[in-house]
Scaffold this motif. Structure first.
Motif, PDB file in Angstrom:
ATOM      1  N   SER A  63      33.153  91.196  67.278  1.00  0.00           N
ATOM      2  CA  SER A  63      34.551  91.610  67.154  1.00  0.00           C
ATOM      3  C   SER A  63      35.453  90.912  68.164  1.00  0.00           C
ATOM      4  O   SER A  63      36.680  90.993  68.061  1.00  0.00           O
ATOM      5  N   HIS A  64      34.851  90.244  69.124  1.00  0.00           N
ATOM      6  CA  HIS A  64      35.619  89.511  70.128  1.00  0.00           C
ATOM      7  C   HIS A  64      35.515  87.996  69.935  1.00  0.00           C
ATOM      8  O   HIS A  64      35.738  87.233  70.879  1.00  0.00           O
ATOM      9  N   VAL A  65      35.193  87.566  68.738  1.00  0.00           N
ATOM     10  CA  VAL A  65      35.072  86.136  68.446  1.00  0.00           C
ATOM     11  C   VAL A  65      36.260  85.682  67.600  1.00  0.00           C
ATOM     12  O   VAL A  65      36.560  86.281  66.568  1.00  0.00           O
ATOM     13  N   LYS A  66      36.921  84.631  68.033  1.00  0.00           N
ATOM     14  CA  LYS A  66      38.043  84.087  67.275  1.00  0.00           C
ATOM     15  C   LYS A  66      37.561  83.636  65.897  1.00  0.00           C
ATOM     16  O   LYS A  66      36.507  83.021  65.770  1.00  0.00           O
ATOM     17  N   GLY A  67      38.320  83.960  64.885  1.00  0.00           N
ATOM     18  CA  GLY A  67      37.948  83.594  63.526  1.00  0.00           C
ATOM     19  C   GLY A  67      37.232  84.690  62.780  1.00  0.00           C
ATOM     20  O   GLY A  67      37.129  84.650  61.556  1.00  0.00           O
ATOM     21  N   VAL A 120      23.778  85.780  73.402  1.00  0.00           N
ATOM     22  CA  VAL A 120      24.206  87.008  74.086  1.00  0.00           C
ATOM     23  C   VAL A 120      23.955  88.306  73.330  1.00  0.00           C
ATOM     24  O   VAL A 120      24.103  89.388  73.900  1.00  0.00           O
ATOM     25  N   VAL A 121      23.587  88.228  72.059  1.00  0.00           N
ATOM     26  CA  VAL A 121      23.429  89.456  71.273  1.00  0.00           C
ATOM     27  C   VAL A 121      22.003  89.982  71.301  1.00  0.00           C
ATOM     28  O   VAL A 121      21.763  91.147  71.644  1.00  0.00           O
ATOM     29  N   ALA A 122      21.038  89.165  70.923  1.00  0.00           N
ATOM     30  CA  ALA A 122      19.673  89.660  70.733  1.00  0.00           C
ATOM     31  C   ALA A 122      18.642  88.802  71.442  1.00  0.00           C
ATOM     32  O   ALA A 122      18.822  87.596  71.607  1.00  0.00           O
ATOM     33  N   ASP A 123      17.555  89.443  71.848  1.00  0.00           N
ATOM     34  CA  ASP A 123      16.396  88.737  72.387  1.00  0.00           C
ATOM     35  C   ASP A 123      15.460  88.466  71.214  1.00  0.00           C
ATOM     36  O   ASP A 123      14.862  89.409  70.662  1.00  0.00           O
ATOM     37  N   TRP A 203      24.712  98.395  78.445  1.00  0.00           N
ATOM     38  CA  TRP A 203      24.071  97.416  77.585  1.00  0.00           C
ATOM     39  C   TRP A 203      25.012  96.512  76.807  1.00  0.00           C
ATOM     40  O   TRP A 203      24.695  95.340  76.585  1.00  0.00           O
ATOM     41  N   ASP A 204      26.115  96.998  76.363  1.00  0.00           N
ATOM     42  CA  ASP A 204      26.953  96.224  75.451  1.00  0.00           C
ATOM     43  C   ASP A 204      28.145  95.531  76.094  1.00  0.00           C
ATOM     44  O   ASP A 204      28.475  94.395  75.749  1.00  0.00           O
ATOM     45  N   ALA A 205      28.796  96.191  77.029  1.00  0.00           N
ATOM     46  CA  ALA A 205      29.906  95.542  77.726  1.00  0.00           C
ATOM     47  C   ALA A 205      29.459  94.253  78.420  1.00  0.00           C
ATOM     48  O   ALA A 205      30.191  93.250  78.391  1.00  0.00           O
ATOM     49  N   PRO A 206      28.255  94.208  79.020  1.00  0.00           N
ATOM     50  CA  PRO A 206      27.797  92.958  79.632  1.00  0.00           C
ATOM     51  C   PRO A 206      27.645  91.816  78.612  1.00  0.00           C
ATOM     52  O   PRO A 206      27.816  90.644  78.961  1.00  0.00           O
ATOM     53  N   LYS A 207      27.329  92.160  77.380  1.00  0.00           N
ATOM     54  CA  LYS A 207      27.202  91.128  76.350  1.00  0.00           C
ATOM     55  C   LYS A 207      28.559  90.500  76.033  1.00  0.00           C
ATOM     56  O   LYS A 207      28.670  89.285  75.857  1.00  0.00           O
ATOM     57  N   VAL A 208      29.578  91.339  75.961  1.00  0.00           N
ATOM     58  CA  VAL A 208      30.923  90.822  75.709  1.00  0.00           C
ATOM     59  C   VAL A 208      31.389  89.987  76.901  1.00  0.00           C
ATOM     60  O   VAL A 208      32.026  88.936  76.735  1.00  0.00           O
TER      61      VAL A 208
END
Length: 226
Positions: A63-67, A120-123, A203-208
């Motif tokens: 949701s934070h990716v341009k496009g 940044v999303v999944a291992d 867990w999620d804010a660090p990914k963003v």
């Protein structure tokens, strides 16, 4: 949280998830390389489906990716009857928590989305789990929606395996596209609505944050709602 407790919470109408299981450390990010096989998807909006653990974070990052025009949390891999959080979180269905991403390939290509996913999303080395979340419904999977996406995804998986960026083998699979079922409303835009939630903060804010640091050119401060 054990699945029985999650079922009780769901029955009470509470926005509580098995994603809230106690954790000890945050996941690490990996600088995945740019794809050698560039996606050529033509004009018009496209959709892609990714499964990468708890859908709150997957949705939050994309949701934070341009496009990206929208990112919707949901279920993929099982039947319509199974597509309910209290069932999926119990681990008795064929569904994975997944996110349907609608994007403009003229702004962000599918191969670039793949790079973000693996960075940044999944291992991709964890089998039937991501971080603190355990079960086949938390598996990591790519779900191509077209022949072009399938070709690009397969090529990128081969590229990543050859690069040996992880100490363990990549187990992320490609799954056949099936009906995507949007999750319950309280799961949508969960990070946006609950920025101080314990799981989101840990867990999620660090990914963003990692998305912004690693790929500032595609990062958008504006959250793209579902």
């Amino acid at each position: 949280m054990h699945w029985r407790a999650a079922l009780v919470a769901a029955a009470l109408g509470l926005a509580v998830s098995a994603c809230q299981e106690p954790v000890s450390a945050a996941e690490k990010t990996v600088a995945a390389p740019a794809a050698k096989r560039v996606a050529e998807e033509g004009e018009g909006l496209k959709t892609a489906v990714f499964a990468g653990g708890c859908f709150w974070g997957v949705e939050g990052v994309f949701s934070h990716v341009k496009g990206v025009k929208s990112a919707v949390s949901g279920y993929h891999g099982g039947t319509k009857r199974q597509a309910a959080y209290k069932l999926v979180s119990s681990g008795i269905t064929d569904h994975a928590e997944a996110v349907r991403v609608t994007y403009d390939p003229k702004v962000i290509r599918y191969d670039q989305l793949l790079r973000i996913f693996f960075s940044v999303v999944a291992d991709p080395t964890q089998i039937n789990r991501q971080g603190p979340d355990v079960g086949a419904h938390y598996r990591s999977a790519l779900v191509p929606q077209s022949r072009e996406q399938a070709a690009v995804a397969a090529a990128y998986l081969r590229q990543l395996r050859a690069a040996r960026l992880w100490s363990k083998p990549i187990v992320t699979k490609m799954e056949r596209a099936q009906t995507f079922y949007p999750a319950e409303s309280y799961h949508q835009d969960f990070m946006l609505k609950n920025p101080r939630h314990g799981y989101i903060v840990r867990w999620d804010a660090p990914k963003v944050k990692a998305l912004k640091a690693m790929y500032p050119g595609v990062y958008s401060a504006r959250f793209q709602p579902d």
